[in-house]
Design a protein around this motif. Structure first.
Motif, PDB file in Angstrom:
ATOM      1  N   LEU A 156      10.091   4.643  -6.910  1.00  0.00           N
ATOM      2  CA  LEU A 156       8.894   3.848  -7.184  1.00  0.00           C
ATOM      3  C   LEU A 156       7.644   4.667  -6.909  1.00  0.00           C
ATOM      4  O   LEU A 156       6.678   4.633  -7.681  1.00  0.00           O
ATOM      5  N   GLY A 157       7.647   5.437  -5.824  1.00  0.00           N
ATOM      6  CA  GLY A 157       6.483   6.255  -5.482  1.00  0.00           C
ATOM      7  C   GLY A 157       6.193   7.325  -6.514  1.00  0.00           C
ATOM      8  O   GLY A 157       5.029   7.562  -6.864  1.00  0.00           O
ATOM      9  N   ILE A 158       7.233   7.996  -6.994  1.00  0.00           N
ATOM     10  CA  ILE A 158       7.049   9.023  -8.023  1.00  0.00           C
ATOM     11  C   ILE A 158       6.500   8.400  -9.304  1.00  0.00           C
ATOM     12  O   ILE A 158       5.561   8.924  -9.919  1.00  0.00           O
TER      13      ILE A 158
ATOM     14  N   GLU B 256       8.482  -9.310  -9.633  1.00  0.00           N
ATOM     15  CA  GLU B 256       8.055  -9.815  -8.338  1.00  0.00           C
ATOM     16  C   GLU B 256       7.687  -8.626  -7.456  1.00  0.00           C
ATOM     17  O   GLU B 256       8.033  -7.487  -7.752  1.00  0.00           O
ATOM     18  N   ARG B 257       6.991  -8.912  -6.375  1.00  0.00           N
ATOM     19  CA  ARG B 257       6.543  -7.852  -5.475  1.00  0.00           C
ATOM     20  C   ARG B 257       7.718  -7.229  -4.726  1.00  0.00           C
ATOM     21  O   ARG B 257       8.701  -7.889  -4.407  1.00  0.00           O
ATOM     22  N   VAL B 258       7.584  -5.944  -4.415  1.00  0.00           N
ATOM     23  CA  VAL B 258       8.559  -5.260  -3.568  1.00  0.00           C
ATOM     24  C   VAL B 258       7.803  -4.315  -2.635  1.00  0.00           C
ATOM     25  O   VAL B 258       6.828  -3.687  -3.036  1.00  0.00           O
ATOM     26  N   ASP B 259       8.244  -4.285  -1.392  1.00  0.00           N
ATOM     27  CA  ASP B 259       7.672  -3.369  -0.412  1.00  0.00           C
ATOM     28  C   ASP B 259       8.726  -2.337  -0.031  1.00  0.00           C
ATOM     29  O   ASP B 259       9.876  -2.691   0.239  1.00  0.00           O
ATOM     30  N   THR B 260       8.358  -1.072  -0.015  1.00  0.00           N
ATOM     31  CA  THR B 260       9.261  -0.002   0.398  1.00  0.00           C
ATOM     32  C   THR B 260       8.573   0.807   1.496  1.00  0.00           C
ATOM     33  O   THR B 260       7.404   0.577   1.793  1.00  0.00           O
ATOM     34  N   GLU B 261       9.288   1.748   2.076  1.00  0.00           N
ATOM     35  CA  GLU B 261       8.708   2.543   3.153  1.00  0.00           C
ATOM     36  C   GLU B 261       7.631   3.510   2.664  1.00  0.00           C
ATOM     37  O   GLU B 261       6.872   4.049   3.474  1.00  0.00           O
ATOM     38  N   LEU B 262       7.569   3.734   1.352  1.00  0.00           N
ATOM     39  CA  LEU B 262       6.595   4.675   0.812  1.00  0.00           C
ATOM     40  C   LEU B 262       5.465   4.013   0.030  1.00  0.00           C
ATOM     41  O   LEU B 262       4.377   4.577  -0.089  1.00  0.00           O
ATOM     42  N   THR B 263       5.736   2.852  -0.522  1.00  0.00           N
ATOM     43  CA  THR B 263       4.725   2.188  -1.338  1.00  0.00           C
ATOM     44  C   THR B 263       5.127   0.743  -1.593  1.00  0.00           C
ATOM     45  O   THR B 263       6.288   0.364  -1.385  1.00  0.00           O
ATOM     46  N   ALA B 264       4.177  -0.046  -2.036  1.00  0.00           N
ATOM     47  CA  ALA B 264       4.440  -1.412  -2.488  1.00  0.00           C
ATOM     48  C   ALA B 264       4.193  -1.469  -3.990  1.00  0.00           C
ATOM     49  O   ALA B 264       3.378  -0.710  -4.520  1.00  0.00           O
ATOM     50  N   GLY B 265       4.888  -2.345  -4.670  1.00  0.00           N
ATOM     51  CA  GLY B 265       4.725  -2.434  -6.120  1.00  0.00           C
ATOM     52  C   GLY B 265       5.534  -3.561  -6.697  1.00  0.00           C
ATOM     53  O   GLY B 265       5.546  -4.664  -6.142  1.00  0.00           O
TER      54      GLY B 265
ATOM     55  N   ALA C 140       8.058  -0.334 -12.527  1.00  0.00           N
ATOM     56  CA  ALA C 140       8.792  -1.332 -11.737  1.00  0.00           C
ATOM     57  C   ALA C 140      10.223  -0.879 -11.531  1.00  0.00           C
ATOM     58  O   ALA C 140      10.852  -0.325 -12.443  1.00  0.00           O
ATOM     59  N   LEU C 141      10.755  -1.132 -10.351  1.00  0.00           N
ATOM     60  CA  LEU C 141      12.179  -0.920 -10.127  1.00  0.00           C
ATOM     61  C   LEU C 141      12.951  -1.925 -10.965  1.00  0.00           C
ATOM     62  O   LEU C 141      12.550  -3.091 -11.100  1.00  0.00           O
TER      63      LEU C 141
ATOM     64  N   VAL D 258      14.057   3.067 -12.792  1.00  0.00           N
ATOM     65  CA  VAL D 258      12.681   2.577 -12.741  1.00  0.00           C
ATOM     66  C   VAL D 258      12.105   2.527 -14.144  1.00  0.00           C
ATOM     67  O   VAL D 258      12.310   3.433 -14.953  1.00  0.00           O
ATOM     68  N   ALA D 259      11.415   1.432 -14.448  1.00  0.00           N
ATOM     69  CA  ALA D 259      10.748   1.264 -15.746  1.00  0.00           C
ATOM     70  C   ALA D 259       9.413   1.974 -15.720  1.00  0.00           C
ATOM     71  O   ALA D 259       8.637   1.829 -14.761  1.00  0.00           O
ATOM     72  N   VAL D 260       9.136   2.731 -16.769  1.00  0.00           N
ATOM     73  CA  VAL D 260       7.879   3.477 -16.897  1.00  0.00           C
ATOM     74  C   VAL D 260       7.384   3.354 -18.345  1.00  0.00           C
ATOM     75  O   VAL D 260       8.160   2.999 -19.234  1.00  0.00           O
ATOM     76  N   PRO D 261       6.113   3.654 -18.601  1.00  0.00           N
ATOM     77  CA  PRO D 261       5.583   3.452 -19.953  1.00  0.00           C
ATOM     78  C   PRO D 261       5.928   4.536 -20.957  1.00  0.00           C
ATOM     79  O   PRO D 261       5.690   4.345 -22.156  1.00  0.00           O
ATOM     80  N   LYS D 262       6.469   5.665 -20.502  1.00  0.00           N
ATOM     81  CA  LYS D 262       6.756   6.765 -21.417  1.00  0.00           C
ATOM     82  C   LYS D 262       8.184   7.253 -21.243  1.00  0.00           C
ATOM     83  O   LYS D 262       8.752   7.185 -20.153  1.00  0.00           O
ATOM     84  N   GLN D 263       8.740   7.758 -22.327  1.00  0.00           N
ATOM     85  CA  GLN D 263      10.070   8.368 -22.259  1.00  0.00           C
ATOM     86  C   GLN D 263       9.999   9.651 -21.443  1.00  0.00           C
ATOM     87  O   GLN D 263       9.091  10.465 -21.627  1.00  0.00           O
ATOM     88  N   ARG D 264      10.940   9.832 -20.521  1.00  0.00           N
ATOM     89  CA  ARG D 264      10.990  11.074 -19.769  1.00  0.00           C
ATOM     90  C   ARG D 264      12.407  11.298 -19.270  1.00  0.00           C
ATOM     91  O   ARG D 264      13.171  10.342 -19.104  1.00  0.00           O
ATOM     92  N   PRO D 265      12.784  12.541 -19.041  1.00  0.00           N
ATOM     93  CA  PRO D 265      14.164  12.825 -18.627  1.00  0.00           C
ATOM     94  C   PRO D 265      14.442  12.389 -17.195  1.00  0.00           C
ATOM     95  O   PRO D 265      13.526  12.166 -16.400  1.00  0.00           O
ATOM     96  N   GLN D 266      15.719  12.289 -16.898  1.00  0.00           N
ATOM     97  CA  GLN D 266      16.164  11.987 -15.543  1.00  0.00           C
ATOM     98  C   GLN D 266      15.655  13.060 -14.585  1.00  0.00           C
ATOM     99  O   GLN D 266      15.551  14.232 -14.943  1.00  0.00           O
TER     100      GLN D 266
END
Length: 211
Positions: free
Chosen positions: A74-76, A138-147, A87-88, A109-117
């Motif tokens: 999620l952070g990356i 829905e909201r999610v909190d992780t040790e590195l970021t919230a999103g 979003a995860l 993780v869902a992202v707006p652009k196609q990219r490799p693993q």
């Protein structure tokens, strides 16, 4: 904590603790050199080429600390596309919903652009091109970021539509769907399936639930 550790306030206060050298360009004249120093002090941990995780305050200086894979994914994604464009999802969201009891070595993780693993030292990250604004989140909190992460209903439809995404076996996908089916709002998942044109996925979720 190492007494020699010094961390600028601007970095310590970042909401997303995944950093790229250019994210510190307004803090350091030469970010890459400073990042190498912070790596040696175990303030940062390199998680993949060009991406670093800032250790929690209570773990600064601890060389044993490793970030959670979902948090890193999620952070990356947020570092590259912004908080509200990612979003995860899939098996990663399923685990967060308690539908996957064991950890696996891949995050989705869902992202707006196609990219490799992306390979990281905490696991593999699979990026899926999705318009996050069209997903149920829905909201999610992780040790590195919230999103954001997908809701049980959205997660169930996504896994039913692409059961092998994330490298899971067919039997695992079926077990996840059975677990998610106990959590879903059936009126909501039917509305989502209609809006997203996924009747086959909805049928599979219902079959898993024995509905």
């Amino acid at each position: 904590m190492n007494d020699r550790v010094t961390l600028p306030t601007a970095l310590a206060r970042r909401t997303n603790k995944v950093l790229r050298p250019r994210d510190a360009a307004d803090v350091y004249a030469h970010p890459r050199g400073e990042f190498e120093r912070l790596l040696k002090q175990a303030v940062l941990r390199r998680i993949s080429n060009g991406y670093y995780a800032l250790a929690p305050m209570e773990r600064l200086g601890d060389i044993r600390w490793r970030p959670d894979l979902a948090a890193a994914a999620l952070g990356i994604a947020q570092a590259d596309y912004g908080r509200d464009a990612v979003a995860l999802m899939g098996v990663t969201a399923a685990r967060r919903h308690g539908a996957l009891p064991r950890a696996i070595g891949t995050a989705v993780v869902a992202v707006p652009k196609q990219r490799p693993q992306l390979h990281t030292d905490v696991g593999e990250i699979v990026f899926v091109k999705r318009d996050v604004a069209r997903l149920d989140l829905e909201r999610v909190d992780t040790e590195l970021t919230a999103g954001w992460m997908t809701t049980p209903e959205q997660t169930a439809l996504d896994i039913a539509a692409r059961p092998g995404l994330g490298g899971i076996e067919e039997a695992d996908a079926s077990a996840i769907l059975r677990a998610l089916a106990r959590k879903v709002d059936w009126a909501l998942i039917e509305d989502l399936a209609r809006a997203q044109h996924r009747p086959a996925a909805l049928t599979r979720v219902k079959e898993a639930a024995g509905a």
